[in-house]
Structures are given as C-alpha cells and as structure tokens.
Scaffold this motif. Sequence first.
Motif, PDB file in Angstrom:
ATOM      1  N   SER A 149       0.818  -1.213   0.000  1.00 12.15           N
ATOM      2  CA  SER A 149       0.000   0.000   0.000  1.00 12.15           C
ATOM      3  C   SER A 149       0.853   1.264   0.000  1.00 12.15           C
ATOM      4  CB  SER A 149      -0.914   0.013   1.231  1.00 12.15           C
ATOM      5  OG  SER A 149      -1.545   1.270   1.364  1.00 12.15           O
ATOM      6  N   PRO A 150       0.746   2.101  -1.047  1.00 12.96           N
ATOM      7  CA  PRO A 150       1.442   3.403  -1.001  1.00 12.96           C
ATOM      8  C   PRO A 150       0.773   4.375  -0.036  1.00 12.96           C
ATOM      9  CG  PRO A 150       0.197   3.186  -3.027  1.00 12.96           C
ATOM     10  CD  PRO A 150       0.104   1.865  -2.346  1.00 12.96           C
ATOM     11  N   ALA A 151      -0.546   4.272   0.132  1.00 15.30           N
ATOM     12  CA  ALA A 151      -1.234   5.169   1.067  1.00 15.30           C
ATOM     13  C   ALA A 151      -0.719   4.970   2.479  1.00 15.30           C
ATOM     14  CB  ALA A 151      -2.739   4.933   1.008  1.00 15.30           C
ATOM     15  N   ALA A 152      -0.360   3.730   2.835  1.00 11.56           N
ATOM     16  CA  ALA A 152       0.177   3.475   4.172  1.00 11.56           C
ATOM     17  C   ALA A 152       1.461   4.263   4.398  1.00 11.56           C
ATOM     18  CB  ALA A 152       0.434   1.976   4.349  1.00 11.56           C
ATOM     19  N   SER A 153       2.327   4.333   3.394  1.00 11.40           N
ATOM     20  CA  SER A 153       3.569   5.107   3.525  1.00 11.40           C
ATOM     21  C   SER A 153       3.273   6.590   3.669  1.00 11.40           C
ATOM     22  CB  SER A 153       4.467   4.875   2.306  1.00 11.40           C
ATOM     23  OG  SER A 153       4.896   3.532   2.235  1.00 11.40           O
ATOM     24  N   PHE A 181      11.843   7.640  -2.939  1.00 14.03           N
ATOM     25  CA  PHE A 181      11.359   6.562  -3.804  1.00 14.03           C
ATOM     26  C   PHE A 181      10.982   7.000  -5.209  1.00 14.03           C
ATOM     27  CE2 PHE A 181       9.904   5.301   0.590  1.00 14.03           C
ATOM     28  CZ  PHE A 181      10.939   4.403   0.805  1.00 14.03           C
ATOM     29  N   GLY A 182      11.218   8.245  -5.559  1.00 11.92           N
ATOM     30  CA  GLY A 182      10.895   8.689  -6.897  1.00 11.92           C
ATOM     31  C   GLY A 182       9.624   9.503  -6.954  1.00 11.92           C
ATOM     32  N   PRO A 183       9.301  10.042  -8.135  1.00  8.61           N
ATOM     33  CA  PRO A 183       8.217  11.039  -8.233  1.00  8.61           C
ATOM     34  C   PRO A 183       6.809  10.479  -8.247  1.00  8.61           C
ATOM     35  CG  PRO A 183       9.214  10.668 -10.384  1.00  8.61           C
ATOM     36  CD  PRO A 183      10.016   9.856  -9.413  1.00  8.61           C
ATOM     37  N   ARG A 184       6.627   9.152  -8.412  1.00  3.37           N
ATOM     38  CA  ARG A 184       5.284   8.600  -8.590  1.00  3.37           C
ATOM     39  C   ARG A 184       4.750   8.044  -7.268  1.00  3.37           C
ATOM     40  NH1 ARG A 184       5.454   4.166 -11.611  1.00  3.37           N
ATOM     41  NH2 ARG A 184       3.183   4.273 -11.969  1.00  3.37           N
ATOM     42  N   PRO A 185       3.745   8.699  -6.658  1.00  2.09           N
ATOM     43  CA  PRO A 185       3.212   8.226  -5.370  1.00  2.09           C
ATOM     44  C   PRO A 185       2.728   6.777  -5.389  1.00  2.09           C
ATOM     45  CG  PRO A 185       2.487  10.464  -5.786  1.00  2.09           C
ATOM     46  CD  PRO A 185       3.166  10.003  -7.044  1.00  2.09           C
ATOM     47  N   ALA A 186       2.230   6.297  -6.515  1.00  3.66           N
ATOM     48  CA  ALA A 186       1.718   4.926  -6.571  1.00  3.66           C
ATOM     49  C   ALA A 186       2.807   3.891  -6.322  1.00  3.66           C
ATOM     50  CB  ALA A 186       1.065   4.670  -7.929  1.00  3.66           C
ATOM     51  N   THR A 187       4.077   4.291  -6.406  1.00  7.72           N
ATOM     52  CA  THR A 187       5.182   3.338  -6.186  1.00  7.72           C
ATOM     53  C   THR A 187       5.722   3.390  -4.757  1.00  7.72           C
ATOM     54  OG1 THR A 187       6.932   4.911  -6.831  1.00  7.72           O
ATOM     55  CG2 THR A 187       5.855   3.633  -8.596  1.00  7.72           C
ATOM     56  N   TRP A 188       5.163   4.251  -3.896  1.00  9.91           N
ATOM     57  CA  TRP A 188       5.689   4.409  -2.541  1.00  9.91           C
ATOM     58  C   TRP A 188       5.093   3.359  -1.595  1.00  9.91           C
ATOM     59  CZ3 TRP A 188       4.307  10.337  -2.250  1.00  9.91           C
ATOM     60  CH2 TRP A 188       5.099  11.029  -3.177  1.00  9.91           C
ATOM     61  N   THR A 189       5.254   2.122  -1.898  1.00  6.34           N
ATOM     62  CA  THR A 189       4.601   1.074  -1.116  1.00  6.34           C
ATOM     63  C   THR A 189       5.192   0.979   0.290  1.00  6.34           C
ATOM     64  OG1 THR A 189       6.104  -0.567  -2.038  1.00  6.34           O
ATOM     65  CG2 THR A 189       3.986  -0.268  -3.146  1.00  6.34           C
ATOM     66  N   TRP A 190       4.338   0.532   1.224  1.00  7.61           N
ATOM     67  CA  TRP A 190       4.726   0.421   2.630  1.00  7.61           C
ATOM     68  C   TRP A 190       5.913  -0.528   2.802  1.00  7.61           C
ATOM     69  CZ3 TRP A 190       5.083   2.828   6.818  1.00  7.61           C
ATOM     70  CH2 TRP A 190       5.023   2.254   8.089  1.00  7.61           C
ATOM     71  N   GLY A 191       5.980  -1.552   1.974  1.00  9.72           N
ATOM     72  CA  GLY A 191       7.087  -2.491   2.081  1.00  9.72           C
ATOM     73  C   GLY A 191       8.438  -1.888   1.762  1.00  9.72           C
ATOM     74  N   LYS A 192       8.473  -0.795   0.995  1.00 16.13           N
ATOM     75  CA  LYS A 192       9.738  -0.111   0.736  1.00 16.13           C
ATOM     76  C   LYS A 192      10.201   0.671   1.961  1.00 16.13           C
ATOM     77  CE  LYS A 192       9.164   0.481  -4.265  1.00 16.13           C
ATOM     78  NZ  LYS A 192       9.042   1.468  -5.382  1.00 16.13           N
ATOM     79  N   LEU A 193       9.259   1.061   2.783  1.00 23.65           N
ATOM     80  CA  LEU A 193       9.573   1.866   3.956  1.00 23.65           C
ATOM     81  C   LEU A 193       9.683   1.021   5.215  1.00 23.65           C
ATOM     82  CD1 LEU A 193       9.917   4.928   4.548  1.00 23.65           C
ATOM     83  CD2 LEU A 193       7.497   4.981   5.163  1.00 23.65           C
ATOM     84  N   HIS A 194       8.915  -0.069   5.267  1.00 23.90           N
ATOM     85  CA  HIS A 194       8.740  -0.815   6.507  1.00 23.90           C
ATOM     86  C   HIS A 194       9.142  -2.273   6.330  1.00 23.90           C
ATOM     87  CE1 HIS A 194       6.320  -3.116   9.509  1.00 23.90           C
ATOM     88  NE2 HIS A 194       6.755  -2.153  10.292  1.00 23.90           N
ATOM     89  N   SER A 195       9.838  -2.823   7.302  1.00 22.34           N
ATOM     90  CA  SER A 195      10.253  -4.224   7.249  1.00 22.34           C
ATOM     91  C   SER A 195      10.222  -4.820   8.651  1.00 22.34           C
ATOM     92  CB  SER A 195      11.658  -4.357   6.659  1.00 22.34           C
ATOM     93  OG  SER A 195      12.602  -3.665   7.470  1.00 22.34           O
ATOM     94  N   ARG A 196      10.296  -6.138   8.708  1.00 23.80           N
ATOM     95  CA  ARG A 196      10.422  -6.864   9.970  1.00 23.80           C
ATOM     96  C   ARG A 196      11.744  -7.611   9.987  1.00 23.80           C
ATOM     97  NH1 ARG A 196       5.402  -7.954  13.105  1.00 23.80           N
ATOM     98  NH2 ARG A 196       3.595  -7.456  11.818  1.00 23.80           N
ATOM     99  N   GLU A 197      12.202  -7.882  11.222  1.00 17.50           N
ATOM    100  CA  GLU A 197      13.423  -8.646  11.406  1.00 17.50           C
ATOM    101  C   GLU A 197      13.276  -9.493  12.659  1.00 17.50           C
ATOM    102  OE1 GLU A 197      18.252  -7.900  11.505  1.00 17.50           O
ATOM    103  OE2 GLU A 197      16.901  -6.275  12.065  1.00 17.50           O
TER     104      GLU A 197
END
Length: 847
Positions: A636-640, A726-742
Amino acid sequence: MAWVRRSGNLLCALVVALAMMLLLGAGYGPVPALGRALAPAGGVWDSAGADPTAHDETLDLSGLSRPAKVTFSRDGYAAVDAASDRDLFVVQGYVTARFRIAQMDLARRLGSGRLSELNGPAQLESDRFELRLGLLRSARAEWAAYEPGSTVHEALTAYAEGVNAWLQRLGETGEWPVIYGLTGVRPQRWTPVDSLVVQKVFTQQMDFSTAPLTYELLRGSLGQKRTAEWFPHHAPTPQQPYDPGPYRTLPLDPVPTPDANAAAPTAAAAPASPEPAASPSATAQAAGQLLAELGQLPYAGRQERFNSNAWAVNGPAAGGGSMLAGDPHIGVSLPSSWFQITLRSPGYRVSGGSLPGAPGVVLGRNEHLSWSLTNASSQGTFYYKEKTSADRPGAYYWKGAWRQMEKVHYTIPVRGADPVGLDVDLTVHGPVMTMKKQTLAVTWMGNRRSDDLGAILRVNRARNHTEFRAALRNWRAPAMNFVYADDKGGIAAISPGTYPQFPAGTEPWRAMSGTGDDEMTGTIPFDAVPQVRNPPGHVISSTNQRQVGEDYPYYLGTAGYFDPGHRQSVILDRLGEDGTLTPADFAALQNDVTDELAARLVPALLAALDKDGLNARQRAARDLLAAWDHTMDVGSPAASIWWTFLSGYLSDVFGPWWDAQDVPADEDRSLDLTSLPIPLREALEHWTLHDPDNEAFTPPGGVRRDAPAVMRSAFGRAVDDLADRFGPRPATWTWGKLHSREIVAITGAPGLGYGPYADGGDPWTVNAAGGDLTSDFGPSWRMIVRWTGPGRGSATAVYPGGQSENPASPWYTNLVARWRDGRALPLPDPSGRSALDGAAWTVRPGG
C-alpha cells in the motif's frame, strides 16, 4: 530432499560461524578478541558435532524414578509423558536444556549480573544495573521462602536436575553451543534460584518502568501545568475497558512493614531536621542521569512497546461453545521467547508455551480450559527521593530519624579482565539506583515475593473457572491480564497483580518524597482487581488498554501506561459482526493490519487539504489516501503516505515546544518524538477532532496556527520526503519499501537472524509491528483454542522461529514462514488422544 535442506542449513551455519571466528579472533568494537577460544582443541570446533534435531533414542536420566517417554512432531514440538509429577519436571528441564541451554544461560546471566563473565567488559554496565535492581536478591529470598516438599519446591528442584543432566552430557561430549566454544567459558550447574531469576527477567521486561523519571524530566522542562495536560491521568480519547463495572470498594490489603534492620535509626538517633528538599532541577538531573545509564544498556531493561492481544467469545458467536485467541507481543527472536511443550503426568495434562528455564506452561490449554496473557500495563515501579547529608555518609532520613543504609557487596567476574567489585545501598524503599544530584531509590513490585510459579502450576491443573481464579489469587508481579475460555462455554478475564495505593494528595507518577509521607497504604484486594465473567455481549478483549472506567475507585497508573485502544476498536468491531465465528476468522483477525488511528484522522486530513491548491504529485497522494481502506499492507502506497504524514504532524506540533523548552529527549528515548509517544498521539488525536484551535498548535512565540494548517504543512513535506526517497510517482511508494520486519538472534550475531524483509503492520495494528521502521517486535506466539463441549477442544499455535537454538538445525527457522503467512499448526492434545508424528525417546532412570 530433507538431507539437502539440512545440509544447506548446516552450510549456512558453518559459513556464519567462520565469519564470526574471523571477526571475534581479532576483536571488533565492544567485542574483545577471543584468542585461544578459537583453538581447535577445546574451542569452537567442539560444538560442530552437536545433534541439531531429535531421533529415536533410549537415554538414561539421573533424577528419574520411573521410565518416561518424549515424543516429537516433525516440526520439533515435544510431548513428555511421565509416571509422576516430579519426573515430569525432570524431563521437561532436560528437553528444554537440550534445545535451548544457551538461551537459558544468557537469561540467568542477564538477571544475575554475570554477562561480563561470558562477554567481557562490554557488559559491565548491564551487570551493575541488574545487581543494583536486585533480581538475584529477590530470587534467593523467594527460593528460601518455599517449604521443602511443596509443589513449587519440588518442581524447581526436579527441573534443575533435568537441566544439569544435559549439562553433564555436554561436559562429557564437548558438544557445547558455539558461544561457549568461542569464549572458553562454560555454564555453571543450574539451580532453582536460576529458574526464579529467569522468571524475574521476564517480570522486569513486563513491569519495570522509568515513567516517573520521564515525568520529572518533563516537569523540569515543560513545567507542571503543561506536563499534566499533555501527559494526563486519564486519556482524552475514548477508552474501551474490558471491565466496565460496577466496581467494588473494599479495604486495602496490607503491605509488609519495612525491613527492621534497614529502618533502624543510626547511632546518632536523635531526631534531626532534614536538609532542605532537593530542587526540582536536581531531581530532573538525577532522573536524566539514570535514564542515560539505561539507554546505554545492550537491551531494553524496562517495560516498553508492549502490544499484546487476547480475546474470547461465547454464546451464539461461538456456536454455543467458546473460543479464545492470544498473541503476546514482545521482541521476536531466534530462538523464540517461548518453548512449546506438552506435559502429561498424574497431576498435569497441559500444552502450550513454556518459558525456557522454568517448569510448567505459561500460556496454553489443558483438558478443560485455555488461557492467554496480556500486560496489565499498570504502574508497578515507584521512585523515592531519599534525604541524605554529606555530614552523614551512608545514611538517609526517614520518619523522623536518620537511618543507615544497608549495603550488599558483589564481585563481578569479567572475562579477560580482573573481577570488579560493586556495593549496592538499600533503603526501606529498595535499592539506590543513583546518587548523582539526588539520591533515588526504587520500589519495584518485581522485587517483592510473588508466587507466580505456584500460580502458573495451579492454572496448569485447574479444571474450571473457580479453580482458575483461585490459582491466581497469590499472583503478584508482573500484573497481567489473564483471558480465559473453558469447555463448558465460559469466558472470563482477570488482572491479578500488586497495585500499590498511596495517601490522598500523593503523586506516585512522579518521584516521591522518601522521608515517610508518601509510603504505600496498601494494595488493591484480589476481589476488587479488574475482572469480568460471561459478559452479556459474549465478548471479552484485552489489548493493554486501561481495564476499567474512570469511576474505578483505585489507582492503576496514568494515561501513558495504557494502550490507546486502536487495536481494541478493530477487534471489537470484527467480533461484533453477525454470524458464528470460526478459528479461521480468529486467525484472520490476528493477522489484521487495519490502522484505526488512520481511520479516525485521515478524513480530517482530507478535509484540511484544498485539492485545487495542491500540485500534481500532492493530488495523486491525496487521491491514494481518499481511496485507502486504512490497512498497512505491504503493497500500500497510502500506508507510507499516512505514516510519514503522522510522524511529521506530531513533530511539527510538539517539536517547537521541545526545542523552546529544552526537553531532554537525548536522555530518554521515550521522549524522542520519532517514537510517537502514546500520550502525545492521544492528545493530537483529540485536538485534531475536537479542539483544532488548541494552543499547542501555535509554536512558542510563533504565528498562530490551527490543526488544519499544521496538517497541510506536514502533508506537503511528507510528499516531498517520499519523492526524494522513492521517486516522483506516489503509486510506487509502497509500505514495504519503507517498513520491514526482522527476527533477531538472541546473541546479536549478524547472519543468525531472519530478515529484514518487507512486511505490513505498524505499532498499533492487531498484527503489531512495533519499534522502528525495521521492526523486531510483534506477535511472539499465536494461539487459537475452540471448545465445543466438555473435554472437547482443539487448538492451533505458531511462533516465529523453531524449537532449536542451533542454526544448523532444521528446527531453527522452520516455523517462520508459517508465522509470516498465518498458518498455525495443531497444538498437541494434552489428553494424549492424538500422537505426534516424529521421533521418540525412551527415558530410563539412571545416568
């Protein structure tokens, strides 16, 4: 193929071990060089032959009176069948140690102040802190209080015998875990006190708090009025207690009188006037000093970020029976915090998650009932400003006279260096934690005698709600919420623990006066603690929220101790839907990543944004939020956008105040605005929705602002920040690019953990992902139990990791994928009606 998978695991472990040897042989950062620990004879090489799994075998076990049997599932879960209760705990100790001895030893070293013996000088601050706090002192006193022959005394003694049988075998074979091969240090024999220390480490993580110190820092910077408004007693947002009342007002339980020796007047016992009270700035400086010390520890050392869930339903929603779900949220690690086991003997038929190092099952089910836990989140730690004088070294003023502090001396062994001495001062209030600027002593409920192990063993044997509730009557610390369901369709919740009460006018959320005016007057009696049974709505849910309403007649803690209730709202909404719920519904809810705070605030944000005043990128981001279902899905890009906006919004509102008032966030990470402190989130939610003109939106000495203005600014900056990353296109700002688990290795060794990997969730979703944007905190165990009639129940469970601590074992990470995907395994039936499908041990007396 199984051999190939095992070989790959083994090869990976050997590669990591080689890297560790190269690193540790020379030393790096805080890790000293290990030198001769790497020698092929007697060093790391001796651990290469350790068996990474289980196979059919017959073994002789000292301490056993009659033959026993251990069976395993293919996934590594163990079931013990023993002819006596004592034999049961001997075998439990042996089995747990065989797969988790390093984890058990590290936990007891942590609580006993002996990490330096294994890890060298880098752990001295941790050892000093734990020895001051007193887990070892308390465990020794607790053990001394158990009567020989009592249930707990026998269980602890038997468990220790089983652990020592495995340690003896390791000594004979030399197949020590790698950490002992690397260091040349060997674990000492296990004792009953060690099990109690391990239990108290768990208590410390649940219950030891520094919130009163934080409050002192805030008073010293923001002032009393603003601190009280922004960090209030009761949250301004709606709360959803599991026990709505009506409440009973009963006489308080008495508290033990202070130790006579510690409280005895000094030789110069004539009453003397104390020196002037310490200034607020001195108290704040002392608090800051202690918090700074805590911040340097290699682990949390205190209660933080707890977001557990437990709920139960009965009646029509459960098809006439009952169902329970539980998922305690703590740090996720390899190996897991839990060791799944099934125990069968004449007195026990129970299955669930045990605490490695202690007998019994902490959460799970037996033949008639099931239970899970969440942190009660109440205040169990209190600080006292002791009155001292340079003219009276080692003395403090209490109740009209100068008293001599009691002193306890420790010698800390340090690998590669000389032993270090430590003197701990004790007052009637507890250990002195700092003497810089202001002497602060701590009264912590975890240092008081608590028959928690006895309570757990009684819960393991309980057959109905009456016995379950009676089992918890002497539970003291940590205060916990027990959520319950049974085979007769009953559900319940109760929050046993020690809840101190104080004189009217006392402020226990601050550091209190130590001269005698602010002493505890008693504790909440068991019959008046939060509790409910079979409510008319057929639903009980505990999510660390305040358990009771504002008319509850006793003190539990201020707003910052309790969860804001976002998970609670999601859970109650799902459980309140029409129809009969199934275990699959419960599993879906455990994995739900709906952000209820976003559902409340995003509409206000959209209303604040003038679409015509936005540029093209901002409009695209706004449209994503407008179409969003408020789930923190990995794609989800909205989540980011939401998360980045919220972080900026909170920082924009409170950051100017923090700067202008010199709030010392560098001394206390709970005041770091990037951590989104709970009271400030609650205040911001309330102001945004109900008080948008609150003075907090206008920075000190700045131009007047309101909530919409700050939201517009924070939104614009969030869009710019995400575009830069993450670049100029909001649709590509997915939560997984920002958030991770370990999932981290308990030793901290790089390469022995799992991840990080892109994932969903955030700190206040039901499937919680707490901490930083790379989260190492969340559901440490997921369990669902369904009861359909007397003696008829089924259950599933899973946790992130596996049964073994050995990275070469196929049971090291085998359950992670199931945990990630929400695919739990059957929890073995404690009645023994269904057999496990793996290896079997025949265990004989002897050895």
